[in-house]
Write a protein that holds these residues in place. Structure first.
Motif, mmCIF file in Angstrom:
data_model
loop_
_atom_site.group_PDB
_atom_site.id
_atom_site.type_symbol
_atom_site.label_atom_id
_atom_site.label_comp_id
_atom_site.label_asym_id
_atom_site.label_seq_id
_atom_site.Cartn_x
_atom_site.Cartn_y
_atom_site.Cartn_z
ATOM 1 N N GLY A 1 68.015 -36.338 71.382
ATOM 2 C CA GLY A 1 68.227 -37.125 72.401
ATOM 3 C C GLY A 1 68.201 -36.356 73.573
ATOM 4 N N MET A 2 68.877 -35.300 73.539
ATOM 5 C CA MET A 2 69.364 -34.506 74.930
ATOM 6 C C MET A 2 68.039 -33.732 75.091
ATOM 7 S SD MET A 2 72.019 -33.602 76.768
ATOM 8 C CE MET A 2 70.963 -33.687 78.104
ATOM 9 N N ILE A 3 67.275 -33.115 74.265
ATOM 10 C CA ILE A 3 66.142 -32.695 74.716
ATOM 11 C C ILE A 3 65.133 -33.448 75.356
ATOM 12 C CG2 ILE A 3 64.020 -31.422 73.743
ATOM 13 C CD1 ILE A 3 65.902 -30.258 71.472
ATOM 14 N N GLU A 4 64.938 -34.649 74.808
ATOM 15 C CA GLU A 4 64.061 -35.789 75.338
ATOM 16 C C GLU A 4 64.672 -36.251 76.860
ATOM 17 O OE1 GLU A 4 64.125 -38.731 72.082
ATOM 18 O OE2 GLU A 4 63.193 -37.283 70.837
ATOM 19 N N HIS A 5 65.935 -36.327 77.059
ATOM 20 C CA HIS A 5 66.390 -36.868 77.913
ATOM 21 C C HIS A 5 66.167 -35.654 79.201
ATOM 22 C CE1 HIS A 5 70.358 -37.673 80.423
ATOM 23 N NE2 HIS A 5 69.614 -38.449 80.825
ATOM 24 N N CYS A 6 66.231 -34.521 78.745
ATOM 25 C CA CYS A 6 65.851 -33.494 79.701
ATOM 26 C C CYS A 6 64.583 -33.454 80.353
ATOM 27 C CB CYS A 6 66.203 -32.107 79.100
ATOM 28 S SG CYS A 6 68.071 -31.540 78.957
ATOM 29 N N TYR A 7 63.505 -33.679 79.307
ATOM 30 C CA TYR A 7 62.255 -33.633 79.690
ATOM 31 C C TYR A 7 61.967 -34.986 80.436
ATOM 32 C CZ TYR A 7 60.129 -29.940 76.756
ATOM 33 O OH TYR A 7 59.772 -28.745 76.424
ATOM 34 N N TYR A 8 62.625 -35.993 80.290
ATOM 35 C CA TYR A 8 62.419 -37.099 81.010
ATOM 36 C C TYR A 8 62.823 -36.738 82.483
ATOM 37 C CZ TYR A 8 63.582 -41.820 83.058
ATOM 38 O OH TYR A 8 63.649 -43.106 83.789
ATOM 39 N N HIS A 9 63.902 -36.276 82.628
ATOM 40 C CA HIS A 9 64.604 -35.847 84.120
ATOM 41 C C HIS A 9 63.607 -34.670 84.753
ATOM 42 C CE1 HIS A 9 67.271 -39.294 84.364
ATOM 43 N NE2 HIS A 9 67.917 -38.934 83.403
ATOM 44 N N LEU A 10 63.148 -33.900 83.879
ATOM 45 C CA LEU A 10 62.291 -32.701 84.516
ATOM 46 C C LEU A 10 61.037 -33.559 84.934
ATOM 47 C CD1 LEU A 10 61.536 -29.858 84.569
ATOM 48 C CD2 LEU A 10 60.541 -30.085 82.250
ATOM 49 N N GLY A 11 60.459 -34.574 84.406
ATOM 50 C CA GLY A 11 59.415 -35.083 85.091
ATOM 51 C C GLY A 11 59.591 -35.574 86.262
ATOM 52 N N GLN A 12 60.898 -36.145 86.470
ATOM 53 C CA GLN A 12 61.444 -36.814 87.754
ATOM 54 C C GLN A 12 61.494 -35.759 88.658
ATOM 55 O OE1 GLN A 12 64.728 -38.898 86.318
ATOM 56 N NE2 GLN A 12 63.574 -40.985 86.681
ATOM 57 N N ILE A 13 61.870 -34.808 88.540
ATOM 58 C CA ILE A 13 62.106 -33.765 89.588
ATOM 59 C C ILE A 13 60.871 -33.111 89.892
ATOM 60 C CG2 ILE A 13 63.052 -31.163 89.784
ATOM 61 C CD1 ILE A 13 65.612 -32.175 87.885
ATOM 62 N N THR A 14 60.021 -32.906 88.987
ATOM 63 C CA THR A 14 58.595 -32.235 89.363
ATOM 64 C C THR A 14 57.829 -33.235 90.389
ATOM 65 O OG1 THR A 14 58.408 -31.358 87.229
ATOM 66 C CG2 THR A 14 56.364 -31.756 88.364
ATOM 67 N N LEU A 15 58.212 -34.719 90.298
ATOM 68 C CA LEU A 15 57.317 -35.605 90.837
ATOM 69 C C LEU A 15 58.060 -35.609 92.349
ATOM 70 C CD1 LEU A 15 56.623 -38.662 88.521
ATOM 71 C CD2 LEU A 15 55.083 -37.206 89.878
ATOM 72 N N LEU A 16 59.401 -35.787 92.398
ATOM 73 C CA LEU A 16 60.259 -35.632 93.535
ATOM 74 C C LEU A 16 59.727 -34.539 94.260
ATOM 75 C CD1 LEU A 16 63.908 -36.636 92.401
ATOM 76 C CD2 LEU A 16 62.325 -37.887 93.981
ATOM 77 N N LYS A 17 59.531 -33.238 93.767
ATOM 78 C CA LYS A 17 59.244 -32.197 94.546
ATOM 79 C C LYS A 17 57.688 -32.351 95.175
ATOM 80 C CE LYS A 17 59.728 -28.051 93.216
ATOM 81 N NZ LYS A 17 59.583 -26.755 92.297
ATOM 82 N N LYS A 18 56.819 -32.937 94.495
ATOM 83 C CA LYS A 18 55.557 -33.374 95.034
ATOM 84 C C LYS A 18 55.791 -34.138 96.126
ATOM 85 C CE LYS A 18 52.958 -32.195 90.791
ATOM 86 N NZ LYS A 18 52.280 -32.769 89.765
ATOM 87 N N LEU A 19 56.329 -35.238 96.087
ATOM 88 C CA LEU A 19 56.811 -36.105 97.208
ATOM 89 C C LEU A 19 57.376 -35.618 98.250
ATOM 90 C CD1 LEU A 19 58.117 -39.207 95.155
ATOM 91 C CD2 LEU A 19 55.960 -39.014 96.384
ATOM 92 N N LEU A 20 58.292 -34.581 98.166
ATOM 93 C CA LEU A 20 58.949 -33.903 99.235
ATOM 94 C C LEU A 20 57.840 -33.179 99.920
ATOM 95 C CD1 LEU A 20 62.403 -33.179 97.679
ATOM 96 C CD2 LEU A 20 62.090 -34.671 99.587
ATOM 97 N N LYS A 21 57.107 -32.465 99.147
ATOM 98 C CA LYS A 21 56.049 -31.609 99.855
ATOM 99 C C LYS A 21 54.907 -32.234 100.576
ATOM 100 C CE LYS A 21 52.781 -27.919 98.436
ATOM 101 N NZ LYS A 21 52.370 -27.109 97.245
ATOM 102 N N ASN A 22 54.909 -33.496 100.310
ATOM 103 C CA ASN A 22 54.036 -34.323 101.154
ATOM 104 C C ASN A 22 54.316 -35.007 102.267
ATOM 105 O OD1 ASN A 22 51.748 -33.571 99.117
ATOM 106 N ND2 ASN A 22 52.185 -35.227 98.043
ATOM 107 N N GLN A 23 55.923 -34.937 102.577
ATOM 108 C CA GLN A 23 56.264 -35.579 103.481
ATOM 109 C C GLN A 23 56.263 -34.799 104.682
ATOM 110 O OE1 GLN A 23 60.317 -36.653 102.596
ATOM 111 N NE2 GLN A 23 59.608 -38.728 102.195
#
Length: 156
Positions: free
Chosen positions: A134-156
């Motif tokens: 569960g910890m590993i899966e939880h990490c991947y879940y939030h890693l995806g969010q961080i990756t998307l947030l970085k893309k959104l910030l770059k496009n601003q």
């Protein structure tokens, strides 16, 4: 390779050096995040700093159990990020994540495989295996969010 060694390897992949599952990892994604990006709020989404704190909160909480302590973490406090007002504070949060993650992986490697089938703190939480997966899966879940947030910030 033992089961705990395999789990530790998977955990290290998502945090430090893996590319297989998501073609990235926390270390890669967070290495170039500035303080401004880390705390920048986009609509109602969590910030990168908040997600970093959140993941470390759970990793540190499980480390405490691995070291023989109680399970002291509570979901309701997992996003209670203290204010981050300087680059030094941001770097301190990252350093804490890396140290806690390394400790998690090292303690996991030292466990006997038989521990994986034991109850994790209380039967309602299942086994050590379930919680580590569960910890590993939880990490991947939030890693995806961080990756998307970085893309959104770059496009601003």
């Amino acid at each position: 390779m033992s089961s705990v060694s395999q789990l530790s390897k998977r955990f290290r992949e998502v945090l430090f050096d893996g590319l297989w599952i998501a073609n990235t990892n926390f270390k890669d994604q967070l290495s170039d995040v500035t303080l401004e990006q880390a705390v920048k709020k986009i609509d109602s989404l969590n910030t990168i700093a908040m997600l970093t704190f959140h993941i470390d909160y759970y990793i540190a909480g499980i480390v405490n159990v691995f070291e023989g302590g109680d399970l002291e973490i509570k979901d309701k406090f997992s996003f209670d990020l203290p204010s981050i007002d300087s680059q030094e504070q941001w770097e301190g949060l990252l350093h804490k994540l890396w140290m806690d993650s390394e400790k998690f992986a090292t303690l996991l490697e030292q466990m006997p495989d038989t521990k994986l089938d034991e109850v994790f703190v209380d039967e309602k939480y299942g086994t050590y295996q379930r919680n580590i997966d569960g910890m590993i899966e939880h990490c991947y879940y939030h890693l995806g969010q961080i990756t998307l947030l970085k893309k959104l910030l770059k496009n601003q």
